[in-house]
Design an enzyme around this catalytic site. Structure first.
Site, PDB file in Angstrom:
ATOM      1  N   TYR A 184       0.810  -1.221   0.000  1.00  0.00           N
ATOM      2  CA  TYR A 184       0.000   0.000   0.000  1.00  0.00           C
ATOM      3  C   TYR A 184       0.846   1.275   0.000  1.00  0.00           C
ATOM      4  CZ  TYR A 184      -3.061  -3.740   1.416  1.00  0.00           C
ATOM      5  OH  TYR A 184      -3.695  -4.936   1.470  1.00  0.00           O
ATOM      6  N   ARG A 185       2.032   1.193  -0.561  1.00  0.00           N
ATOM      7  CA  ARG A 185       2.862   2.367  -0.837  1.00  0.00           C
ATOM      8  C   ARG A 185       3.422   3.077   0.391  1.00  0.00           C
ATOM      9  NH1 ARG A 185       2.333   2.967  -6.163  1.00  0.00           N
ATOM     10  NH2 ARG A 185       0.441   2.104  -7.050  1.00  0.00           N
ATOM     11  N   LEU A 186       3.353   2.453   1.560  1.00  0.00           N
ATOM     12  CA  LEU A 186       3.939   3.118   2.732  1.00  0.00           C
ATOM     13  C   LEU A 186       5.413   2.713   2.856  1.00  0.00           C
ATOM     14  CD1 LEU A 186       0.957   2.840   5.230  1.00  0.00           C
ATOM     15  CD2 LEU A 186       1.709   4.825   3.934  1.00  0.00           C
ATOM     16  N   HIS A 187       6.155   2.996   1.808  1.00  0.00           N
ATOM     17  CA  HIS A 187       7.560   2.608   1.791  1.00  0.00           C
ATOM     18  C   HIS A 187       8.346   3.417   2.818  1.00  0.00           C
ATOM     19  CE1 HIS A 187       6.301   1.025  -2.067  1.00  0.00           C
ATOM     20  NE2 HIS A 187       5.873   2.225  -2.368  1.00  0.00           N
TER      21      HIS A 187
END
Ligand SMILES: Cc1cc2nc3c(=O)[nH]c(=O)nc-3n(C[C@H](O)[C@H](O)[C@H](O)COP(=O)(O)O)c2cc1C
Length: 206
Positions: A184-187
């Site tokens: 979910y792109r919470l890199h």
């Protein structure tokens, strides 16, 4: 003039960064990655034209990241004119994907360091270092095979010495960034920067 390797304590990599890198590299090797040490090396020529290619990481310590190549290759000429480089490693199978970016200055290793590594290489690779005029035009495959055969003949029954035009560089970093993939792109993106002798880190938006 190309920078030459000398020990300069002021450019030392912080142990914390080195430990994180080594741990990731070990994990990448264990993850089944076939070439965990493959890294993109970007260089620029004197006019600022950029090019990049894969080389293998052959060592990392507090001085930096080492690779070996032909000093007379295109990249060798670019490094001569412009020692600033960028490295990038990407381990697809590790965790949710990990990228490490490095920027710094490439310095030639000492001759004895290149000798030691060259001596550890397989004989076929040693012959290849003599036979390949890396980055020059090759008229046809036969020409290369004939050069290999000639070099094999020349060194038959004796050790293959390191060609003077072949050796290592160490990239002394002033930036190392770890990018951790996540769902979910919470890199997570952690950038270490060196100013003088001091390394500091901060998070960056991914
Ligand atoms: C997986 C892989 C590993 C490579 N390792 C090296 C290396 O360690 N050193 C090297 O000089 N070239 C290596 N090469 C070849 C380079 O990518 C490149 O073709 C060559 O160095 C010539 O680059 P240049 O013309 O920009 O100097 C490797 C290529 C691949 C695909």
């Amino acid at each position: 003039m190309m920078a030459c390797a000398g020990h300069d304590a002021s450019t030392m990599l912080k142990p914390e960064i080195l430990d994180s890198f080594r741990q990731l590299l070990d994990e990448a090797a264990a993850s089944g990655d076939r070439e965990p040490t493959a890294m993109n090396l970007a260089t620029a020529d004197a006019a600022g034209r950029v090019s990049s290619r894969i080389v293998l990481l052959k060592g990392v310590d507090e001085r930096g990241f080492r690779f070996f190549t032909n000093y007379q290759s295109d990249k060798g000429a670019q490094l001569e004119a412009h020692p600033q480089v960028a490295l990038c490693l990407h381990w697809k199978q590790l965790r949710d994907g990990v990228q490490v970016r490095v920027e710094g200055v490439a310095r030639k290793l000492l001759e004895e360091e290149s000798d030691a590594y060259f001596a550890s290489r397989a004989r076929g690779s040693q012959i290849g270092a003599w036979a390949s005029l890396q980055s020059q035009t090759l008229p046809d495959r036969d020409t290369f095979e004939q050069r290999v055969a000639r070099c094999e003949q020349e060194y038959e029954g004796r050790e293959v010495p390191r060609p003077a035009h072949w050796g290592g560089f160490v990239v002394e970093p002033d930036m190392v960034e770890f990018w951790y993939g996540a769902q979910y792109r919470l890199h997570d993106r952690v950038r270490w920067s060196r100013h003088g002798q001091t390394w500091t880190h901060r998070l960056l938006y991914p």
